[in-house]
Design an enzyme around this catalytic site. Structure first.
Site, PDB file in Angstrom:
ATOM      1  N   GLU A 172       9.632   5.594  -1.120  1.00 37.35           N
ATOM      2  CA  GLU A 172      10.497   6.527  -0.372  1.00 37.35           C
ATOM      3  C   GLU A 172       9.826   6.712   0.978  1.00 37.35           C
ATOM      4  O   GLU A 172       8.822   7.404   1.083  1.00 37.35           O
ATOM      5  CB  GLU A 172      10.604   7.868  -1.122  1.00 37.35           C
ATOM      6  CG  GLU A 172      11.147   7.775  -2.545  1.00 37.35           C
ATOM      7  CD  GLU A 172      12.635   7.464  -2.613  1.00 37.35           C
ATOM      8  OE1 GLU A 172      13.294   7.451  -1.556  1.00 37.35           O
ATOM      9  OE2 GLU A 172      13.137   7.212  -3.709  1.00 37.35           O
ATOM     10  N   CYS A 228      11.928  13.677   6.065  1.00 40.78           N
ATOM     11  CA  CYS A 228      12.307  12.266   6.200  1.00 40.78           C
ATOM     12  C   CYS A 228      13.782  12.142   6.525  1.00 40.78           C
ATOM     13  O   CYS A 228      14.208  11.157   7.110  1.00 40.78           O
ATOM     14  CB  CYS A 228      11.972  11.519   4.921  1.00 40.78           C
ATOM     15  SG  CYS A 228      12.568  12.373   3.456  1.00 40.78           S
TER      16      CYS A 228
HETATM   17  P1  NDP Z   1       1.295   8.666   4.630  1.00 43.30           P
HETATM   18  O1  NDP Z   1       1.846   7.301   4.401  1.00 43.30           O
HETATM   19  O2  NDP Z   1       0.233   8.836   5.615  1.00 43.30           O
HETATM   20  O3  NDP Z   1       0.731   9.267   3.258  1.00 43.30           O
HETATM   21  C1  NDP Z   1       1.507   9.374   2.085  1.00 43.30           C
HETATM   22  C2  NDP Z   1       0.577   9.462   0.894  1.00 43.30           C
HETATM   23  O4  NDP Z   1      -0.115   8.218   0.757  1.00 43.30           O
HETATM   24  C3  NDP Z   1      -0.497  10.530   1.030  1.00 43.30           C
HETATM   25  O5  NDP Z   1      -0.770  11.090  -0.237  1.00 43.30           O
HETATM   26  C4  NDP Z   1      -1.675   9.718   1.518  1.00 43.30           C
HETATM   27  O6  NDP Z   1      -2.907  10.325   1.257  1.00 43.30           O
HETATM   28  C5  NDP Z   1      -1.511   8.469   0.707  1.00 43.30           C
HETATM   29  N1  NDP Z   1      -2.206   7.303   1.230  1.00 43.30           N
HETATM   30  C6  NDP Z   1      -2.759   7.105   2.455  1.00 43.30           C
HETATM   31  N2  NDP Z   1      -3.309   5.861   2.542  1.00 43.30           N
HETATM   32  C7  NDP Z   1      -3.086   5.275   1.358  1.00 43.30           C
HETATM   33  C8  NDP Z   1      -3.388   3.982   0.820  1.00 43.30           C
HETATM   34  N3  NDP Z   1      -4.028   3.056   1.525  1.00 43.30           N
HETATM   35  N4  NDP Z   1      -3.016   3.701  -0.447  1.00 43.30           N
HETATM   36  C9  NDP Z   1      -2.346   4.613  -1.186  1.00 43.30           C
HETATM   37  N5  NDP Z   1      -2.031   5.854  -0.741  1.00 43.30           N
HETATM   38  C10 NDP Z   1      -2.403   6.178   0.510  1.00 43.30           C
HETATM   39  O7  NDP Z   1       2.555   9.574   4.939  1.00 43.30           O
HETATM   40  P2  NDP Z   1       2.542  11.098   5.352  1.00 43.30           P
HETATM   41  O8  NDP Z   1       1.802  11.892   4.345  1.00 43.30           O
HETATM   42  O9  NDP Z   1       2.136  11.197   6.771  1.00 43.30           O
HETATM   43  O10 NDP Z   1       4.077  11.463   5.171  1.00 43.30           O
HETATM   44  C11 NDP Z   1       5.014  11.384   6.180  1.00 43.30           C
HETATM   45  C12 NDP Z   1       5.919  10.195   5.966  1.00 43.30           C
HETATM   46  O11 NDP Z   1       6.545  10.303   4.694  1.00 43.30           O
HETATM   47  C13 NDP Z   1       7.034  10.127   6.962  1.00 43.30           C
HETATM   48  O12 NDP Z   1       7.193   8.804   7.410  1.00 43.30           O
HETATM   49  C14 NDP Z   1       8.254  10.556   6.150  1.00 43.30           C
HETATM   50  O13 NDP Z   1       9.474  10.072   6.646  1.00 43.30           O
HETATM   51  C15 NDP Z   1       7.927  10.016   4.819  1.00 43.30           C
HETATM   52  N6  NDP Z   1       8.678  10.715   3.792  1.00 43.30           N
HETATM   53  C16 NDP Z   1       9.684  10.050   3.149  1.00 43.30           C
HETATM   54  C17 NDP Z   1      10.465  10.699   2.230  1.00 43.30           C
HETATM   55  C18 NDP Z   1      11.563   9.994   1.510  1.00 43.30           C
HETATM   56  O14 NDP Z   1      12.044  10.537   0.533  1.00 43.30           O
HETATM   57  N7  NDP Z   1      12.004   8.824   1.925  1.00 43.30           N
HETATM   58  C19 NDP Z   1      10.267  12.123   1.929  1.00 43.30           C
HETATM   59  C20 NDP Z   1       9.178  12.709   2.663  1.00 43.30           C
HETATM   60  C21 NDP Z   1       8.415  12.020   3.560  1.00 43.30           C
HETATM   61  P3  NDP Z   1      -3.593  11.266   2.364  1.00 43.30           P
HETATM   62  O15 NDP Z   1      -2.540  12.196   2.870  1.00 43.30           O
HETATM   63  O16 NDP Z   1      -4.597  11.971   1.573  1.00 43.30           O
HETATM   64  O17 NDP Z   1      -4.116  10.361   3.421  1.00 43.30           O
END
Ligand code: NDP
Length: 528
Positions: free
Chosen positions: A247, A281
């Site tokens: 997502e 999002c």
């Molecule tokens: P990120 O991709 O930075 O992080 C998402 C999650 O992935 C966090 O828990 C993060 O941990 C973790 N993560 C980071 N690096 C890795 C890795 N290498 N392997 C596995 N997991 C990892 O996104 P954001 O948290 O900044 O979220 C914002 C984004 O999410 C926006 O693009 C938004 O549009 C999208 N989004 C989409 C939704 C949907 O339903 N389509 C709903 C809500 C948001 P940590 O934070 O600890 O670094």
């Protein structure tokens, strides 16, 4: 492996991350930063707990989810305050956009999963005339890894945890490093509700902890986050042939036709763009308005935006809080600066909020924008509403589809059949007519994006089906006959197969009946 909930403090061996209030910079708490070995242990313990859970009835699982729901309802204010403090959003919005939808989702899946996952008979056409029947049964996958973002730190993981548990799985949840306390609260609520030990593990940490979870031997990853990280997760999962639901981000268009209720559309645009400081999002990230009503619409959104209250103080009941991180605020600044440097105009905002301690950006309405600008192409994920005008319906659809993203979109018109017709032409996972942003809150409806907005679904029956293994069970009750297509391939058999191609494969039993003499000959050929 024993069934236990990982003692994450002990497992982290002293490594920690700090959670901050983004509106004030105040440290809210320290949580363990888990590394590979601890994450693997959590997955193993979850797997050990899952066997017994899978054997429980939907009613028993639902009882625990409803008990957790009771705790959430009782502690609504405390949880809303925690979400407010850790994410920066107003408490009222935490209630309306995070808690109400999950309370509804919890009752829905607790009561309805039994029906949604009921074994299904499959119509198998003429094969059923040969004493055969087919069913699909749905088995739990095992251990689901959930990796969630910070923007809806309660609603996104909570919804997926509930669905995964109801489907009979164990869960290992990795919340964002920006909102770990909320993730831990989800674990606490279920523990107090009587969820069996070990079944839900919350592993706090940073991106490396998320990567460790993908590699730790779970059966599926439900990932919500950015496109860049989503692609990395998909690559890691592909090496293990592990399924993933992604997502991801959006650049969601809102199209306002000249026969729309302009007043209602203006209110929707302002809420859709600025709720959660635009960090949704499905936020309205691009607005297209038909030229005949453009001035009226723009005047109204400017007026409404100027009337919004932005503050960090819970008691002031603000409309907009702070953004969740400085990193995200800097992205917003870059996009707005890029637009302004290419002759866009900011009718409101266009800057950080002065005098505010934390990461506040003023709600910003931009005009004179076009698709060469970052603010119309890349995900801004902040309180920015860029507005462009168009002349014709075709032009609006072309502009809406001119994006690598496809999460949600909306069309505003009083002519519902026109709205439906336009909706069918827009490339997005959800297209709304006269609505905006909120459909993630409808537990019964599927949620998912197309193009770079993701793969697969969450919520609704489609979302629940992501969390189970469908197994086709096929039974033949007519065991006195060997199948005609088994060995040996005699000339008579080959002749019969040709008859199958010409007649049986028409799907018409009357045609097949013409093969009866050949079938009888084949039967006696085998007996001789
Ligand atoms: P990120 O991709 O930075 O992080 C998402 C999650 O992935 C966090 O828990 C993060 O941990 C973790 N993560 C980071 N690096 C890795 C890795 N290498 N392997 C596995 N997991 C990892 O996104 P954001 O948290 O900044 O979220 C914002 C984004 O999410 C926006 O693009 C938004 O549009 C999208 N989004 C989409 C939704 C949907 O339903 N389509 C709903 C809500 C948001 P940590 O934070 O600890 O670094």
């Amino acid at each position: 492996m024993s069934v236990e909930t990982l003692d994450i403090k002990e497992a982290a061996r002293g490594e920690e991350i700090v959670s901050y209030d983004p509106a004030t910079g105040e440290a809210l708490g320290r949580v363990p930063l888990l590394r590979v070995e601890a994450v693997v242990r959590a997955v193993q313990a979850a797997r050990a707990a899952q066997k017994d859970w899978a054997a429980r009835s939907f009613r028993e699982r639902g009882r625990i989810v409803l008990a957790a729901r009771g705790i959430v309802l009782k502690e609504l204010e405390e949880i809303a305050a925690l979400i407010h403090r850790e994410s920066g959003k107003p408490a009222a919005e935490a209630i309306s956009m995070e808690l109400v939808p999950t309370l509804d989702l919890m009752q829905f899946f607790a009561r309805k999963s039994v029906r949604l996952l009921k074994p299904e008979r499959v119509g198998i056409g003429q094969y059923s005339l040969m004493g055969r029947s087919s069913k699909i049964i749905y088995k739990p996958l095992g251990v689901i890894g959930i990796i969630s973002p910070w923007n809806f730190p309660w609603a996104i993981p909570m919804g997926e945890v509930v669905m995964a548990l109801m489907a009979g799985n164990a869960v290992v949840l990795k919340p964002s490093e920006l909102t770990p306390l909320i993730g831990l609260k989800i674990g606490e609520v279920f523990r107090r509700a009587g969820l069996p030990e070990g079944l839900l593990q919350v592993v706090t940490g940073d991106g490396s902890t998320g990567a460790a979870l993908v590699e730790a031997g779970v059966d599926k990853i439900m990932f919500t986050g950015s496109v860049a990280t989503g692609k990395r997760v998909a690559e890691m999962a592909a090496r293990r042939l592990m399924p993933v639901v992604l997502e991801l981000g959006g650049k969601d268009p809102m199209i306002v036709m000249d026969d729309a209720d302009v007043e209602r559309a203006a209110h929707a645009a302002v809420w859709g763009a600025f709720a959660n400081s635009g960090q949704a999002c499905a936020s309205v990230e691009r607005c297209y308005v038909q030229s005949r009503v453009a001035q009226k619409f723009i005047n109204r959104i400017v007026e409404l935006t100027r009337g919004l209250k932005q503050s960090a103080i819970l008691e002031e009941e603000p409309d907009i809080g702070s953004m969740s991180s400085e990193r995200q605020l800097e992205v917003v600044e870059q996009h707005v600066q890029d637009a302004l440097s290419h002759n866009a105009r900011a009718l409101t905002g266009g800057r950080r909020k002065e005098g505010a301690g934390g990461w506040f950006y003023e709600p910003t309405v931009l005009v004179d924008v076009d698709h060469s600008m970052k603010v119309m192409r890349d995900e801004t994920f902040g309180p920015v509403l860029p507005v462009m005008t168009f002349e014709t319906e075709d032009e609006a659809i072309r502009l809406a589809n001119d994006s690598v993203f496809g999460l949600t979109a909306s069309v505003w018109t009083k002519n519902i059949s026109r709205g439906r017709h336009m909706a069918e032409q827009i490339q997005a996972g959800t297209v709304m007519v006269n609505e905006v942003l909120y459909t993630h809150g409808i537990a019964q409806a599927p949620w998912g994006g197309v193009k770079e907005s993701g793969l697969g679904h969450t919520h609704g029956r489609l979302g629940l089906l992501e969390l189970v293994q469908p197994v086709h069970v096929h039974v033949n009750r007519m065991t006195i006959l060997r199948d005609f297509w088994w060995f040996n391939y005699t000339p008579r058999a080959a002749q019969l197969f040709r008859g199958f191609a010409r007649r049986f494969a028409t799907g018409n039993p009357l045609q097949t009946s013409l093969l009866l003499p050949s079938m009888i000959r084949r039967y006696f050929e085998r007996r001789s």
